[in-house]
Scaffold this active site. Structure first.
Site, PDB file in Angstrom:
ATOM      1  N   LYS A 171       0.979  -1.248  -0.143  1.00 53.48           N
ATOM      2  CA  LYS A 171       0.038   0.064  -0.168  1.00 53.48           C
ATOM      3  C   LYS A 171       0.808   1.069  -0.270  1.00 53.48           C
ATOM      4  CE  LYS A 171      -1.402   2.292   3.658  1.00 53.48           C
ATOM      5  NZ  LYS A 171      -1.507   3.858   2.908  1.00 53.48           N
ATOM      6  N   GLU A 244      10.185   1.076  10.047  1.00 53.09           N
ATOM      7  CA  GLU A 244      11.422   2.658   9.370  1.00 53.09           C
ATOM      8  C   GLU A 244      11.137   3.511   9.670  1.00 53.09           C
ATOM      9  OE1 GLU A 244      14.597   1.660   9.049  1.00 53.09           O
ATOM     10  OE2 GLU A 244      14.340  -0.431   8.690  1.00 53.09           O
ATOM     11  N   CYS A 278      14.296  11.082   5.307  1.00 51.47           N
ATOM     12  CA  CYS A 278      14.553  10.667   7.097  1.00 51.47           C
ATOM     13  C   CYS A 278      15.567  10.618   7.190  1.00 51.47           C
ATOM     14  CB  CYS A 278      14.190   8.398   6.994  1.00 51.47           C
ATOM     15  SG  CYS A 278      14.242   8.132   5.664  1.00 51.47           S
ATOM     16  N   GLU A 375      10.641  16.522  14.738  1.00 50.83           N
ATOM     17  CA  GLU A 375      11.540  16.180  13.393  1.00 50.83           C
ATOM     18  C   GLU A 375      10.290  17.266  12.025  1.00 50.83           C
ATOM     19  OE1 GLU A 375       9.818  13.107  11.276  1.00 50.83           O
ATOM     20  OE2 GLU A 375      12.040  12.408  10.257  1.00 50.83           O
TER      21      GLU A 375
HETATM   22  P1  NAD Z   1       3.337   8.324   8.303  1.00 53.72           P
HETATM   23  O1  NAD Z   1       3.476   7.626   9.634  1.00 53.72           O
HETATM   24  O2  NAD Z   1       1.782   9.043   8.255  1.00 53.72           O
HETATM   25  O3  NAD Z   1       2.497   7.693   7.154  1.00 53.72           O
HETATM   26  C1  NAD Z   1       3.250   6.419   6.084  1.00 53.72           C
HETATM   27  C2  NAD Z   1       1.802   5.211   6.093  1.00 53.72           C
HETATM   28  O4  NAD Z   1       1.517   5.377   6.972  1.00 53.72           O
HETATM   29  C3  NAD Z   1       1.004   5.597   4.852  1.00 53.72           C
HETATM   30  O5  NAD Z   1       1.022   4.884   4.082  1.00 53.72           O
HETATM   31  C4  NAD Z   1      -0.326   5.904   5.528  1.00 53.72           C
HETATM   32  O6  NAD Z   1      -1.214   6.094   4.688  1.00 53.72           O
HETATM   33  C5  NAD Z   1       0.093   4.561   7.343  1.00 53.72           C
HETATM   34  N1  NAD Z   1      -1.120   4.826   8.052  1.00 53.72           N
HETATM   35  C6  NAD Z   1      -1.395   5.855   8.227  1.00 53.72           C
HETATM   36  N2  NAD Z   1      -1.675   5.313   9.462  1.00 53.72           N
HETATM   37  C7  NAD Z   1      -1.878   4.216   9.727  1.00 53.72           C
HETATM   38  C8  NAD Z   1      -2.275   3.011  10.647  1.00 53.72           C
HETATM   39  N3  NAD Z   1      -2.523   3.669  12.003  1.00 53.72           N
HETATM   40  N4  NAD Z   1      -2.398   1.813  10.550  1.00 53.72           N
HETATM   41  C9  NAD Z   1      -1.248   1.520   8.879  1.00 53.72           C
HETATM   42  N5  NAD Z   1      -0.904   2.249   8.892  1.00 53.72           N
HETATM   43  C10 NAD Z   1      -1.026   3.831   8.445  1.00 53.72           C
HETATM   44  O7  NAD Z   1       4.421   9.151   7.408  1.00 53.72           O
HETATM   45  P2  NAD Z   1       4.858  10.081   6.240  1.00 53.72           P
HETATM   46  O8  NAD Z   1       3.848  11.249   7.066  1.00 53.72           O
HETATM   47  O9  NAD Z   1       3.878   8.976   5.199  1.00 53.72           O
HETATM   48  O10 NAD Z   1       6.279   9.972   5.918  1.00 53.72           O
HETATM   49  C11 NAD Z   1       6.635  10.894   6.771  1.00 53.72           C
HETATM   50  C12 NAD Z   1       7.621   9.758   7.892  1.00 53.72           C
HETATM   51  O11 NAD Z   1       8.173   8.928   7.681  1.00 53.72           O
HETATM   52  C13 NAD Z   1       8.514  10.865   8.440  1.00 53.72           C
HETATM   53  O12 NAD Z   1       8.761  10.633  10.559  1.00 53.72           O
HETATM   54  C14 NAD Z   1      10.019  10.361   7.734  1.00 53.72           C
HETATM   55  O13 NAD Z   1      11.373  10.410   8.797  1.00 53.72           O
HETATM   56  C15 NAD Z   1       9.746   9.284   8.351  1.00 53.72           C
HETATM   57  N6  NAD Z   1      10.469   7.972   7.134  1.00 53.72           N
HETATM   58  C16 NAD Z   1      11.549   6.963   7.943  1.00 53.72           C
HETATM   59  C17 NAD Z   1      11.919   6.778   6.434  1.00 53.72           C
HETATM   60  C18 NAD Z   1      13.009   5.407   6.839  1.00 53.72           C
HETATM   61  O14 NAD Z   1      12.816   4.398   6.445  1.00 53.72           O
HETATM   62  N7  NAD Z   1      13.746   5.269   8.713  1.00 53.72           N
HETATM   63  C19 NAD Z   1      12.161   6.441   5.190  1.00 53.72           C
HETATM   64  C20 NAD Z   1      11.054   7.198   4.829  1.00 53.72           C
HETATM   65  C21 NAD Z   1      10.115   8.458   5.668  1.00 53.72           C
END
Ligand code: NAD
Length: 471
Positions: A171, A244, A278, A375
């Site tokens: 997804k 991650e 990230c 962040e």
């Molecule tokens: P997010 O947590 O808002 O969403 C990530 C994904 O999770 C989306 O596909 C979303 O639809 C889904 N999601 C949201 N709520 C959910 C739930 N309750 N259960 C299951 N899935 C759910 O994150 P974002 O805003 O899309 O991404 C930004 C964040 O991701 C930043 O904090 C960044 O640092 C982190 N990030 C980490 C890495 C890494 O490898 N460590 C890489 C990229 C981004």
């Protein structure tokens, strides 16, 4: 194949429309330009059932066959980099050339992981007994990706999960579903039906997936806050999880650096992809002797860096990817202003309804300012002064996050000695943002659980099985 229309899910090898749709917005205009399917519960059940059924034969396919198909998928993506990149810019916002870089790297990742094989360990091979440990796949993987690097981070999951013998329901983020849906369509010609299913939807779909009993494992990339909800949801039936998550990476600049040489590298290590990375530098600790010099150079780069629509020539930094994140970043900026912090802002940004934020350097805020502690995931970089090495290492480590970090110095040995004291999964010396498919990427502390990449990342999708044979 038309990359500019017909965005459909892939379920059991077939194109599937949603019973409803969600709008996809171009962040450079703030306007919707396409729709993506909104996967229903019944459609998710079909995708999971298809993946469970495909698992029976995919897990038995010879490793070399699975590797060959993942490699072929990588080649197919390489053939379509330009088309995917144009779509990437429209939905994600990043300039086209940099979008191409992500897609190319995602494809290369597939090809590199396709070379990996899980180890087999023989503990005893005697007249009395034979004892061997090998690694077996887990089942159906629930893969959830974020919007900041939607293609590469999806490939980071598809490649090891499928090489390991699992099947998958993937997804993308509701904000960036289109490239992933098109890649699902591309890969329909590569993998047997049901091996890779791609679904899209709104905010309800993620929790619907993580609570679905048909998954053996959840591989999640996103924010730490969501990661905690994912882990809680997985606990119900003890699904395996890899998380991650977010970071608040510190970079430490020692007084012996060549400022002209390091300033552009540090700038792009912080602001690449409009700082929506990230492992971007999110706190920059600069020795007091070179603080003013580095601040002024970074400010000059900010002033000459074009922020705008990624489809326009000369744009270096695009918009914030979505309205929700834009509002968060603007709230952080407002808080910094209200707290009386000194902000140095770069080139002016378009005022057209797009989610643009000027590159902002915060001049030596207090350590407890929100811009230092949180962040930002947007182009706001706090610059902080230090004079004592032990003190700055303690400040760098004083975070719940532990994703990445960097040390900059002309004395590599001195920098390495400091780097070894940074409490994060990745540390760079005189470079940043460099990640490789053969090297583990792991978030320490609240930046994650488990590993992506490297043989360790492959084994996240497998379980050891010990075989004891009496002779
Ligand atoms: P997010 O947590 O808002 O969403 C990530 C994904 O999770 C989306 O596909 C979303 O639809 C889904 N999601 C949201 N709520 C959910 C739930 N309750 N259960 C299951 N899935 C759910 O994150 P974002 O805003 O899309 O991404 C930004 C964040 O991701 C930043 O904090 C960044 O640092 C982190 N990030 C980490 C890495 C890494 O490898 N460590 C890489 C990229 C981004």
């Amino acid at each position: 194949m038309n990359f500019a229309a017909d965005y459909l899910m892939t379920i059991d090898g077939r194109a599937v429309a949603g019973e409803a749709v969600v709008d996809v917005i171009n962040p450079a205009t703030g306007q919707p330009f396409a729709t993506a399917p909104d996967c229903s519960k019944a459609q998710l059940d079909l995708a999971v059932a298809a993946a469970q059924s495909a698992f029976k034969s995919w897990r038995r396919a010879p490793l070399a066959e699975r590797q060959a198909l993942v490699d072929r998928a990588g080649d197919l993506l390489l053939e379509h980099v330009d088309e995917v990149a144009r779509l990437f810019t429209r939905e994600q916002g990043r300039p086209v050339d940099l979008a191409k870089t992500e897609i190319t790297r995602g494809a290369m990742w597939m090809k590199a992981v396709a070379q990996m094989s899980p180890p087999v360990h023989v503990a005893e091979d005697s007249d009395a007994q034979f004892i061997e440990t090998r690694y077996v796949p887990l089942g159906v993987v629930c893969a959830i990706a974020p919007w900041n690097a939607p293609v590469s981070l999806a490939m980071w999951k598809i490649a090891p999960a499928l090489v390991a013998g699992n099947t998958m329901v993937l997804k993308p983020s509701p904000f960036t579903p289109l490239c992933t849906l098109k890649i699902g369509e591309l890969f329909r010609d590569v993998f047997p039906p049901g091996v890779l299913n791609v679904v899209s939807g709104g905010d309800d779909l993620g929790p619907m997936m993580t609570s679905h009993p048909g998954f053996a494992k959840i591989s999640f990339t996103g924010s730490s806050a969501t990661g905690k909800r994912v882990m809680a949801s997985a606990a119900k039936d003890l699904k395996r999880v890899s998380l991650e998550l977010g970071g608040n990476d510190a970079a430490i600049v020692l007084p012996d650096v060549d400022l002209d040489a390091v300033a552009p590298k540090i700038f792009f290590g912080a602001f690449y992809n409009s700082a929506q990375i990230c492992v971007a530098t999110k706190r920059l600790y600069v020795h007091e002797d070179v603080y003013d010099g580095l601040r002024d150079r970074l400010a000059a780069i900010a002033a000459s860096t074009k922020v705008g629509d990624g489809s326009e020539q000369g744009t270096v930094l695009g918009p914030i990817q979505n309205k929700r994140q834009y509002d968060r970043v603007m709230a952080l900026l407002d808080d910094a202003k209200a707290s009386g912090l000194t902000l140095i802002q770069g080139a002016t940004v378009p005022d057209n309804g797009g989610y643009f934020v000027p590159v902002t350097i915060v001049d030596d805020p207090p350590e407890d300012a929100r811009v230092v502690q949180e962040e930002a995931f947007g182009p706001i970089l706090p610059l902080l002064k230090f004079s004592d090495i032990d003190d700055v290492i303690a400040r760098a480590n004083a975070s719940d996050y532990g994703l990445g970090g960097a040390v900059w110095s002309a004395d590599t040995d001195a920098a390495v000695a400091i780097a070894r004291q940074i409490e994060t999964g990745t540390v760079w010396v005189n470079q940043n943002l460099n990640l490789r498919p053969d090297t583990p990427f792991a978030g320490h502390k609240q930046s994650g659980l488990g590993v992506e990449n490297g043989i360790e990342g492959l084994l996240e999708y497998m379980a050891p099985q010990a075989l004891y044979v009496a002779r």
